[in-house]
Design a protein around this motif. Structure first.
Motif: not given
Length: 399
Positions: A123-133, A140-145, A151-155, A157-160
């Motif tokens: 599955f996929y989420t679109c989210q704000g992300a902070r890399d350092g400052t 982000v692509a995830w897999t669900m147990a 849920a575990t990140r597998v990509a 980000p998929l798109i950054g």
């Protein structure tokens, strides 16, 4: 000079007139009542105690997955068990309108594992992300147990490279949807930066189209190989703040739902390479006095529906399908956050507005409605967006 709407779309698209498509507001026909014979709707609370839930998706087994803007995933299993999903949101940028936003299950979710990846619960989420400052927005692509516990990140980000407004989080988008051809669509906001919607070198104020396996632009995207610095991922542009993406079953049509400034919330029928006319560049400022769709922009495409003045703060949208909906079958329903409720639009086969009304059972009852989503079981699921831990997930069915 960065490529702009005027340079890239001139002569390609026909100029559409806004007035012919407007519905609602102070200069448009009053909204109609529900159609004669419309079913009574039953509204029940599936999950409560949420805080700004942004999106919901239903898996083939009936499990509902909900995310919250400040971070967090919750699963509601078919037997009603509520399970918090353990997931890493340590880099989440949650400020103002930006945070954990759009959510989508892969079309193959729950099927036999893909031979290449071994994944079947992506599955996929679109989210704000902070890399350092620095902060941005990522898909982000995830897999669900299997038991919906983790849920575990597998990509990641998929798109950054999607910009964010680091000061306020304003106009962060961000909606995810799958097109009929399997492409992943991403609706983004303009970050309240005047040049972004018309600038094809940035991913802000756009709808993107990507390969969900790799995050790469699809080769038939309209600006691939243009040689002028345009981003290959861009499918459409000239958007203010894409809050909804709705696919019309059986048609291939995709509609965006967008917030206007002090007038003209919009629903738009998306066409590859099209410019939807938001151009608030005030010479270094963010000029929100300009029209939501500027008719002076060459090729600017007018809205299918517009609120007029005042705005009602439209959000997510989905189509109602299935015989159980009776006279409501085929409607596009849109969440409303200011004049709270659920807006229903009847569109003809070409996407032209036929009529509109507000759904009585949801009018000013549950506050701000963020995301209506048709479930795999045919029911309508709706997240509220009132804050303070008082939000709920609703299930709406025809009685």
């Amino acid at each position: 000079m960065p490529p702009t709407a005027r340079a890239s779309a001139a002569g390609v698209l026909m100029l559409a007139l806004l007035a012919a498509c407007t519905g609602g507001g102070d200069d448009a026909p009053a909204a109609a009542r529900p159609p004669e014979g419309a079913p009574a709707l039953e509204v029940t609370v599936v999950l409560d105690g949420l805080d700004h839930p942004w999106d919901v998706a239903q898996a083939p087994d009936g499990t509902l997955l909900v995310d919250e803007r400040a971070g967090g995933l919750t699963a509601v299993l078919p037997d009603g068990t509520v399970r918090e999903v353990a997931a890493d949101f340590g880099d989440l940028f949650a400020e103002g309108e930006t945070g954990l936003m759009g959510l989508a299950l892969d079309p193959a979710f729950g099927r036999a594992p893909d031979p290449a990846s071994g994944e079947s619960r992506r599955f996929y989420t679109c989210q704000g992300a902070r890399d350092g400052t620095a902060a941005g927005i990522e898909v982000v692509a995830w897999t669900m147990a299997e038991d919906w516990s983790t849920a575990t990140r597998v990509a990641d980000p998929l798109i950054g490279g999607i910009p964010a407004n680091e000061r306020s989080g304003r106009h962060g988008g961000c909606r995810l949807a799958f097109a009929a051809d399997g492409a992943l669509l991403v609706g983004t906001g303009d970050n309240a930066v005047g040049t972004n919607p018309q600038d094809l070198t940035t991913l802000a104020g756009k709808v993107l189209r990507a390969d969900p396996a790799t995050g790469a632009a699809l080769p038939d995207n309209p600006f691939v190989g243009s040689g002028d610095g345009a981003q290959d991922l861009i499918w459409t542009f000239g958007h203010r703040n894409v809050q909804g993406l709705a696919l019309r079953p059986g048609s291939g049509q995709v509609f965006s739902v967008e917030h206007g400034p002090d007038r003209d919330d919009e629903v738009n029928l998306l066409r590859p390479g099209a410019n939807y006319g938001w151009d608030p560049d005030g010479g270094g400022s963010y000029d929100e006095t300009v029209p939501m769709t500027d008719p002076d922009l060459p090729g600017a495409v007018g809205a299918v529906w517009s609120s007029g003045r005042p705005t009602i703060a439209t959000s997510g949208g989905t189509f109602l399908t299935g015989g159980r909906w009776g006279a409501y079958e085929g409607l596009l329903v849109v969440g409303v956050q200011k004049d709270t409720g659920l807006l229903a639009l009847r569109l003809d086969a070409d996407g032209v507005l036929v009529d509109q009304f507000r759904v009585p059972e949801l009018e000013d009852v549950h506050g701000r409605l963020r995301s209506p989503r048709l479930g795999t079981d045919g029911a309508l699921y709706v997240t509220t967006d009132n804050g303070g831990g008082d939000d709920v997930l609703l299930r709406v069915t025809a009685a």
